[in-house]
Enzyme design. Sequence first.
Site, PDB file in Angstrom:
ATOM      1  N   GLU A  87      42.189  47.055  53.276  1.00  0.00           N
ATOM      2  CA  GLU A  87      42.793  48.369  53.436  1.00  0.00           C
ATOM      3  C   GLU A  87      41.717  49.438  54.066  1.00  0.00           C
ATOM      4  O   GLU A  87      41.966  50.041  54.971  1.00  0.00           O
ATOM      5  CB  GLU A  87      43.418  49.001  52.240  1.00  0.00           C
ATOM      6  CG  GLU A  87      44.515  48.181  51.784  1.00  0.00           C
ATOM      7  CD  GLU A  87      45.303  48.627  50.173  1.00  0.00           C
ATOM      8  OE1 GLU A  87      44.478  48.463  49.360  1.00  0.00           O
ATOM      9  OE2 GLU A  87      46.254  48.940  50.301  1.00  0.00           O
ATOM     10  N   GLU A 127      46.616  41.730  45.647  1.00  0.00           N
ATOM     11  CA  GLU A 127      47.057  42.669  44.516  1.00  0.00           C
ATOM     12  C   GLU A 127      48.145  42.073  43.793  1.00  0.00           C
ATOM     13  O   GLU A 127      48.200  42.226  42.545  1.00  0.00           O
ATOM     14  CB  GLU A 127      47.530  44.069  45.068  1.00  0.00           C
ATOM     15  CG  GLU A 127      46.302  44.723  45.622  1.00  0.00           C
ATOM     16  CD  GLU A 127      45.817  44.710  47.016  1.00  0.00           C
ATOM     17  OE1 GLU A 127      46.245  43.892  47.602  1.00  0.00           O
ATOM     18  OE2 GLU A 127      45.118  45.573  47.490  1.00  0.00           O
TER      19      GLU A 127
HETATM   20  N1  3HC Z   1      36.699  44.784  40.888  1.00  0.00           N
HETATM   21  C1  3HC Z   1      35.751  44.754  39.904  1.00  0.00           C
HETATM   22  N2  3HC Z   1      35.345  43.471  39.704  1.00  0.00           N
HETATM   23  C2  3HC Z   1      35.593  42.356  40.257  1.00  0.00           C
HETATM   24  C3  3HC Z   1      36.739  42.554  41.250  1.00  0.00           C
HETATM   25  C4  3HC Z   1      37.150  43.879  41.559  1.00  0.00           C
HETATM   26  N3  3HC Z   1      38.142  43.843  42.614  1.00  0.00           N
HETATM   27  N4  3HC Z   1      36.659  41.299  41.864  1.00  0.00           N
HETATM   28  C5  3HC Z   1      35.925  40.671  41.106  1.00  0.00           C
HETATM   29  N5  3HC Z   1      35.054  41.366  40.435  1.00  0.00           N
HETATM   30  C6  3HC Z   1      34.038  40.760  39.542  1.00  0.00           C
HETATM   31  C7  3HC Z   1      34.578  39.774  38.226  1.00  0.00           C
HETATM   32  O1  3HC Z   1      35.136  40.255  37.174  1.00  0.00           O
HETATM   33  C8  3HC Z   1      33.296  39.028  38.105  1.00  0.00           C
HETATM   34  O2  3HC Z   1      32.609  39.829  37.275  1.00  0.00           O
HETATM   35  P1  3HC Z   1      31.440  39.162  36.135  1.00  0.00           P
HETATM   36  O3  3HC Z   1      30.452  38.439  36.970  1.00  0.00           O
HETATM   37  O4  3HC Z   1      30.931  40.406  35.418  1.00  0.00           O
HETATM   38  O5  3HC Z   1      32.204  38.269  35.399  1.00  0.00           O
HETATM   39  C9  3HC Z   1      32.508  38.916  39.448  1.00  0.00           C
HETATM   40  O6  3HC Z   1      33.112  39.880  40.363  1.00  0.00           O
HETATM   41  C10 3HC Z   1      32.735  37.624  40.268  1.00  0.00           C
HETATM   42  O7  3HC Z   1      33.974  37.339  40.398  1.00  0.00           O
HETATM   43  P2  3HC Z   1      34.387  35.605  40.356  1.00  0.00           P
HETATM   44  O8  3HC Z   1      34.005  34.930  39.208  1.00  0.00           O
HETATM   45  O9  3HC Z   1      36.081  35.671  40.403  1.00  0.00           O
HETATM   46  O10 3HC Z   1      33.563  35.358  41.484  1.00  0.00           O
HETATM   47  P3  3HC Z   1      34.153  34.413  42.862  1.00  0.00           P
HETATM   48  O11 3HC Z   1      33.058  34.602  43.613  1.00  0.00           O
HETATM   49  O12 3HC Z   1      34.800  33.220  42.509  1.00  0.00           O
HETATM   50  O13 3HC Z   1      35.366  35.301  43.543  1.00  0.00           O
HETATM   51  C11 3HC Z   1      36.594  37.095  44.468  1.00  0.00           C
HETATM   52  C12 3HC Z   1      35.355  36.723  44.089  1.00  0.00           C
HETATM   53  C13 3HC Z   1      37.202  36.423  45.461  1.00  0.00           C
HETATM   54  C14 3HC Z   1      36.245  38.684  44.976  1.00  0.00           C
HETATM   55  C15 3HC Z   1      37.443  37.196  43.083  1.00  0.00           C
HETATM   56  O14 3HC Z   1      36.643  37.748  41.854  1.00  0.00           O
HETATM   57  C16 3HC Z   1      38.603  37.947  43.410  1.00  0.00           C
HETATM   58  O15 3HC Z   1      39.580  37.082  43.759  1.00  0.00           O
HETATM   59  N6  3HC Z   1      38.834  39.160  42.870  1.00  0.00           N
HETATM   60  C17 3HC Z   1      40.106  39.904  42.817  1.00  0.00           C
HETATM   61  C18 3HC Z   1      40.184  40.842  43.915  1.00  0.00           C
HETATM   62  C19 3HC Z   1      41.340  41.535  43.938  1.00  0.00           C
HETATM   63  O16 3HC Z   1      42.256  41.325  43.390  1.00  0.00           O
HETATM   64  N7  3HC Z   1      41.259  42.827  44.606  1.00  0.00           N
HETATM   65  C20 3HC Z   1      42.458  43.604  44.558  1.00  0.00           C
HETATM   66  C21 3HC Z   1      41.987  44.725  43.747  1.00  0.00           C
HETATM   67  S1  3HC Z   1      43.406  45.683  43.642  1.00  0.00           S
HETATM   68  C22 3HC Z   1      43.182  46.689  44.769  1.00  0.00           C
HETATM   69  O17 3HC Z   1      42.304  46.666  45.686  1.00  0.00           O
HETATM   70  C23 3HC Z   1      44.330  47.884  44.642  1.00  0.00           C
HETATM   71  C24 3HC Z   1      44.161  48.694  46.027  1.00  0.00           C
HETATM   72  O18 3HC Z   1      45.128  48.050  46.861  1.00  0.00           O
HETATM   73  C25 3HC Z   1      44.711  50.163  45.747  1.00  0.00           C
END
Ligand code: 3HC
Length: 695
Positions: A105, A125
Amino acid sequence: MSAEYQVSGSVAVITLNNPPVNGLGLATRAAAVDGIQRALADAAVKAIVITGAGKAFSGGADIKEFNSPKALAEPSLATLIATAEGASKPVVAAIHSVCMGGGLELALGCHYRVALPGAQIALPEVKLGLLPGAGGTQRLPRVLGLEMALNMIVSGTPVLSEKLAKTALFDEVFAAGTDLLAAAVAFAGKVADARPLPKVRERKVDYPNHEAFLQFSRNTVKAMSGPFPAPLKCVETVAAAVAMKFDDGVKFERECFLGLMQTTESKALRHAFFAERVASKVPDVPSDTPTRAIKQAAVIGAGTMGGGIAMNFVNAGIPVILLETKQEALDKGLATIRKNYENTMKKGKLTQEKFDQRLALISGTLSYEEIGQADIVVEAVFEDMGVKETVFRKLDEVMKPGAILASNTSTLDLNQIANFTKRPEDVVGTHFFSPANVMKLLEIVRGAKTGKDVLASTLALSKKLKKTGVVSGVCDGFIGNRMIEQYSRQAGFLLEEGCLPEQVDKAAEKFGFAMGPFRMGDLAGNDIGWYIRKRRYVESPEISYSKTADLLCELGRYGQKTGAGWYDYKAGDRKAYPSELVNAMIVQHSAELGVARRKVSDQEIVERLVFSMVNEAALILEEGIAMRASDIDMVYLTGYGFPLFRGGPMFYADTVGLPNVLAAIEKYAKGHHGEAWRPAPLLAKLAAEGKSFNG
Ligand code: 3HC
Ligand code: NAI
């Protein structure tokens, strides 16, 4: 600072720096806004590049801050995006590795976007029960078109940057190996004087006949999203991108986002996201604990579990040798594996080449001498301590020093098994779930003497095998089966009191379980529970059970495999038909016990099934068998078909409120088989203190 500021020639570079994935938490947002303002105030700066340090451009909003006031504090994500978009100098997003959620975004709010190939682009999301809440539903359709944007937003699935290279999302996707920062700075230099600055918000969403498409999408998404409200809301907000002015669409999106944030379904999904990641962390086994390399595996026993376990290794590219006592059993096990892969190939999910590669990684033997060099050996022989003893004594003799000796036992004492060897520090439990090549859960059983490096290696292996590894201490049934035992006991007592199998199953399935206890029993085989109960009648006569299940097994009704169980089955059909014979037997048994059958409500059924597990789980936590409540939730979400939207049994109990759970338990303790309900001290304590399991 969680974003760095540097100037390279006439271009300011703002590098988001909030490990692990540059989540856009309050400090990062503030630092990025500061950086833009600083660049705007500096006459020598002509353009701005925003990029991310480490392994991501940005993984989106910082989910760790979601439950804190920081999530909504200023500068909000919307303010950051507005600052970038409203800047009087060009802002270029330089994207690599991961660009998701709020990260995408933010990029969409920049005037230009350049990327390296291989970057995962997503608005995921929805997987957290949310929708993009900072303009994503309004901007993505303006660069990708309605259909592609809707697909990405409703599925949350990442698309690689190079696949989007020709869309208006990107101004340039560089060749692999390009120095991203240098190329982005050069790009920024080229567009430094371009005016007016392009803004995604000013683009139109073109889609002829959009109304028909959106109606079709609503119908499809509604049918597929089950209890989750977010997917349909995604469609509504994307529809707003066509129907509303940009600012109105963004306002509508924000309202929907804030509404979804408060839903139990989203809270459950967010809980599961973190629960899965924290499960692999063991407080006294630091993340830099050395692990043992696993390049060759062996499996003892080529039966139901051994075959599936071997397939896991092969699927991860690790060669495996299967060992059996008789050629016939070995041939049968190998043939079953082959057939499984053939079926996958028939479904089009495996190419001939991959099929050949996988089979080439499996071999069989009757000789222990051939497995001695394996880095790990997983024992999956009969559930009998005598047989396990023979096997482990032999493994101790033949396995090379440093090999991990794992047992797939589901109920036996791992410490006793470890003590059959002279190297108990190398012994660990790897409790796979059936079918082992499909189920995600791997309970990793830590014995009293299991070495820290062995535990760390097994946790690393579980990731490699694409399993969710959850550590359990040693006790009868470990985390999962010890809890399910209470659930099964209650299911039996419910029959004595007035229920029939289909009522119990329907109530459990309405709650969200993939299958109720009796349909599950028929699938897994009722004889397994019978075998365990017979052992308990001798070893633990104080534990009460309904005898109904024994009567069923005495009739030879073991379930689908014998064509009859709690239900009747027709040949070639897995559908369960209520059985008049079994139902009459249940009613007759109540009469023999002198129990006046009564109408039991669905609420009581669910409470008794679920709270009995929760109460046992509180004991498991208190005894230190599980490290944390969220680990128990992971066991149930990934191994027992517990409904995801309820977040697992402990999260569910927290949602109901622990005082309410306790009150229900105290009520049932006064009813039929009340002795099965002894409130766990931890549950009582947390309820009294107004606390929850998951903190
Ligand atoms: N915020 C904070 N921490 C996050 C995060 C996020 N968005 N995404 C991942 N992390 C953290 C995990 O908790 C993990 O922490 P840890 O090492 O302390 O356990 C670390 O990052 C690594 O995560 P993964 O083990 O999942 O590592 P990968 O390399 O396999 O994957 C990733 C990385 C593709 C970024 C995956 O973590 C993922 O899909 N994350 C979720 C992303 C997401 O859902 N983003 C949307 C957030 S909501 C949003 O943006 C709202 C907005 O629209 C207003
Ligand atoms: P199974 O009966 O299907 O297979 C056991 C296999 O071990 C047989 O092929 C047998 O020939 C072989 N075997 C027996 N003694 C042996 C020996 N000394 N050396 C080599 N091979 C030997 O049993 P299943 O169901 O695969 O169970 C195996 C283990 O996995 C048990 O400990 C069980 O408790 C556990 N388990 C079973 C689950 C299930 O759903 N079946 C789930 C999780 C764990």
